[in-house]
Design a protein around this motif. Structure first.
Motif, PDB file in Angstrom:
ATOM      1  N   ILE A  71      49.544  33.423  40.520  1.00 42.62           N
ATOM      2  CA  ILE A  71      49.371  33.925  39.034  1.00 42.62           C
ATOM      3  C   ILE A  71      49.489  35.618  39.388  1.00 42.62           C
ATOM      4  CG2 ILE A  71      48.120  34.448  37.313  1.00 42.62           C
ATOM      5  CD1 ILE A  71      46.982  31.551  37.313  1.00 42.62           C
ATOM      6  N   ARG A  72      50.336  36.262  38.808  1.00 41.87           N
ATOM      7  CA  ARG A  72      50.524  37.668  38.861  1.00 41.87           C
ATOM      8  C   ARG A  72      49.556  38.012  37.663  1.00 41.87           C
ATOM      9  NH1 ARG A  72      53.115  42.150  40.647  1.00 41.87           N
ATOM     10  NH2 ARG A  72      52.546  41.349  42.802  1.00 41.87           N
ATOM     11  N   LEU A  73      48.676  38.776  37.784  1.00 42.57           N
ATOM     12  CA  LEU A  73      48.022  39.451  36.732  1.00 42.57           C
ATOM     13  C   LEU A  73      47.884  41.107  37.055  1.00 42.57           C
ATOM     14  CD1 LEU A  73      45.983  39.085  34.321  1.00 42.57           C
ATOM     15  CD2 LEU A  73      44.018  38.843  36.022  1.00 42.57           C
ATOM     16  N   PHE A  74      48.122  41.753  35.836  1.00 45.47           N
ATOM     17  CA  PHE A  74      48.073  43.129  35.868  1.00 45.47           C
ATOM     18  C   PHE A  74      46.765  43.617  35.428  1.00 45.47           C
ATOM     19  CE2 PHE A  74      52.761  43.057  35.861  1.00 45.47           C
ATOM     20  CZ  PHE A  74      52.930  44.109  36.389  1.00 45.47           C
ATOM     21  N   LEU A  75      46.357  44.519  36.034  1.00 44.83           N
ATOM     22  CA  LEU A  75      44.810  45.072  35.619  1.00 44.83           C
ATOM     23  C   LEU A  75      45.098  46.469  35.538  1.00 44.83           C
ATOM     24  CD1 LEU A  75      42.670  43.742  38.748  1.00 44.83           C
ATOM     25  CD2 LEU A  75      43.239  42.742  36.294  1.00 44.83           C
ATOM     26  N   MET A  76      44.464  47.105  34.246  1.00 46.72           N
ATOM     27  CA  MET A  76      44.897  48.330  33.984  1.00 46.72           C
ATOM     28  C   MET A  76      43.379  49.120  33.797  1.00 46.72           C
ATOM     29  SD  MET A  76      46.667  50.465  30.631  1.00 46.72           S
ATOM     30  CE  MET A  76      45.311  49.982  29.454  1.00 46.72           C
ATOM     31  N   LEU A 136      39.634  35.454  35.586  1.00 48.44           N
ATOM     32  CA  LEU A 136      38.798  36.736  35.077  1.00 48.44           C
ATOM     33  C   LEU A 136      37.848  37.252  35.888  1.00 48.44           C
ATOM     34  CD1 LEU A 136      38.815  35.906  31.002  1.00 48.44           C
ATOM     35  CD2 LEU A 136      40.279  37.577  32.205  1.00 48.44           C
ATOM     36  N   ARG A 137      37.072  36.030  36.462  1.00 50.31           N
ATOM     37  CA  ARG A 137      36.030  36.056  37.397  1.00 50.31           C
ATOM     38  C   ARG A 137      36.389  36.650  38.594  1.00 50.31           C
ATOM     39  NH1 ARG A 137      31.025  37.334  38.815  1.00 50.31           N
ATOM     40  NH2 ARG A 137      30.280  36.454  40.757  1.00 50.31           N
ATOM     41  N   VAL A 138      37.725  36.268  39.276  1.00 49.15           N
ATOM     42  CA  VAL A 138      38.255  36.999  40.345  1.00 49.15           C
ATOM     43  C   VAL A 138      38.387  38.559  39.933  1.00 49.15           C
ATOM     44  CG1 VAL A 138      40.128  37.142  41.773  1.00 49.15           C
ATOM     45  CG2 VAL A 138      39.315  34.825  41.377  1.00 49.15           C
ATOM     46  N   ARG A 147      36.643  44.546  40.302  1.00 47.98           N
ATOM     47  CA  ARG A 147      36.996  45.789  39.569  1.00 47.98           C
ATOM     48  C   ARG A 147      36.207  47.143  39.931  1.00 47.98           C
ATOM     49  NH1 ARG A 147      33.936  47.829  35.805  1.00 47.98           N
ATOM     50  NH2 ARG A 147      32.106  45.947  36.105  1.00 47.98           N
ATOM     51  N   PRO A 148      34.966  46.743  40.518  1.00 47.34           N
ATOM     52  CA  PRO A 148      34.227  47.924  41.066  1.00 47.34           C
ATOM     53  C   PRO A 148      34.930  48.782  42.079  1.00 47.34           C
ATOM     54  CG  PRO A 148      32.772  46.030  40.750  1.00 47.34           C
ATOM     55  CD  PRO A 148      34.115  45.491  40.577  1.00 47.34           C
ATOM     56  N   LYS A 149      35.690  47.925  42.979  1.00 47.35           N
ATOM     57  CA  LYS A 149      36.371  48.780  43.945  1.00 47.35           C
ATOM     58  C   LYS A 149      37.679  49.291  43.580  1.00 47.35           C
ATOM     59  CE  LYS A 149      38.064  49.472  48.091  1.00 47.35           C
ATOM     60  NZ  LYS A 149      37.479  50.774  49.033  1.00 47.35           N
ATOM     61  N   LEU A 150      38.294  48.783  42.535  1.00 46.70           N
ATOM     62  CA  LEU A 150      39.754  49.500  42.017  1.00 46.70           C
ATOM     63  C   LEU A 150      38.859  50.736  41.393  1.00 46.70           C
ATOM     64  CD1 LEU A 150      41.499  46.378  40.570  1.00 46.70           C
ATOM     65  CD2 LEU A 150      41.836  47.505  42.677  1.00 46.70           C
TER      66      LEU A 150
END
Length: 348
Positions: free
Chosen positions: A221-226, A269-271, A276-279
């Motif tokens: 699954i490719r998921l974009f994070l912004m 979403l858990r992954v 998230r903190p590192k990004l």
């Protein structure tokens, strides 16, 4: 607002690339757009940084394909400008594409991205953090809970021991590279060829051996994070499932994979939340993560692709909130002049 898109070179751009989609959306919202390549920077004797930029024509393009055609028409019409005229520099090159043929250009975006940030340009993603992510070792900085067991080495004996510990089924790939190049699945049917696989990869550097995640058989699954969080419009996420073609483990679209719609669940979403903190700490504005089961196989912080496919499958335009988020960052920079460094502003 002037947004500059830094790419490997104009000849390798494509109408369907995420960069094209973002650039077109920026012009649609009334912004000026230009493209910059590794050979386009110039630092003069007065320590002023200039770029030889290719500007998008003023005429409006109805589609990304039409925009791309217009850009091709001005491919060789570079205009020299002071980098301080640029509001936002988006680093959209893939360093691994130039590592062999043009090693001098591999980290040019990072080097001059830093120089641009020092001169007040908002650089996305943050160039200092990108310098740490130029190979897949960056992936090891994320929580162990989201990573498959991984070995990095140049010794065949290490790889063979790792394979034995994982039932003989592992993934082999280069430490540096992208697009599914030199990626092998080792199993009982081809274990006798392991030496050749290892040799093919280690010829150009270190090898990554990764435990095989059974869920990979259904694709990733490719998921974009912004701004550190899943990119979504309403209840629709910028995501898709990439299924590999028959007899090929690579799910990358340009390596023969097929894009399918996918439902994002609490598991994905858990992954995303775990990394998230590192990004956020690294100023990674726009990122593409590849998820299999409850593990991440890749974190693409340089030039995540497939945004157009995500938009088509969801029936919305995910480029719109991305450009809107950039607009807000420029507003914040004006409202709090000098209060935030590039890394902090990048994810606000």
């Amino acid at each position: 607002m002037l947004i500059a898109f830094f790419v490997n070179d104009m000849d390798r751009e494509h109408a369907g690339f995420t960069t094209t989609v973002l650039a077109h959306e920026a012009t649609r919202r009334g912004h000026r757009v230009c493209y910059v390549t590794p050979g386009d920077f110039m630092l003069n004797p007065q320590d002023e940084l200039h770029v030889h930029a290719r500007f998008a024509p003023q005429k409006k393009a109805r589609t990304a394909a039409e925009f791309f055609k217009n850009m091709q028409a001005v491919d060789h019409d570079a205009v020299t400008i002071d980098v301080r005229e640029i509001d936002v520099l988006m680093l959209r090159s893939d360093p691994s594409l130039d590592a062999q043929a043009r090693p001098w250009s591999e980290d040019v975006g990072i080097i001059f991205g830093r120089a641009a940030a020092e001169r007040g340009v908002l650089v996305l993603n943050d160039p200092d953090s990108l310098s740490l992510a130029i190979n897949k070792l960056y992936f090891q900085s994320f929580p162990e809970a989201v990573r498959a067991d991984t070995l990095i080495t140049k010794f065949a004996s290490d790889v063979k021991a790792f394979a034995k510990d994982h039932g003989g089924k592992i993934i082999l790939k280069p430490l540096q590279g992208s697009g599914g190049q030199s990626v092998f699945l080792v199993g009982s049917e081809n274990a006798s060829n392991m030496n050749q696989m290892i040799e093919a990869i280690t010829r150009d550097g270190y090898i990554i051996a990764q435990a095989y995640v059974p869920a990979a058989a259904k694709g990733d699954i490719r998921l974009f994070l912004m701004n550190g969080r899943p990119l979504q419009i309403g209840k629709k996420f910028a995501a898709l499932r990439r299924v590999s073609s028959k007899d090929d483990i690579r799910s990358n679209i340009h390596a023969g994979g097929k894009a399918e719609a996918v439902d994002i669940t609490d598991k994905e979403l858990r992954v995303a939340e775990l990394i998230r903190p590192k990004l956020m700490a690294d100023g990674m504005f726009l990122v593409g993560i590849d998820i299999v089961g409850d593990k991440i196989l890749e974190v693409n912080v340089f030039s995540p692709g497939n945004l157009q496919s995500c938009s088509k499958l969801a029936g919305v335009n995910f480029a719109t909130p991305i450009i809107a988020a950039i607009e807000r960052k420029i507003e914040i920079a004006a409202e709090f002049a000098g209060a935030f460094d590039n890394r902090a502003l990048a994810v606000m």
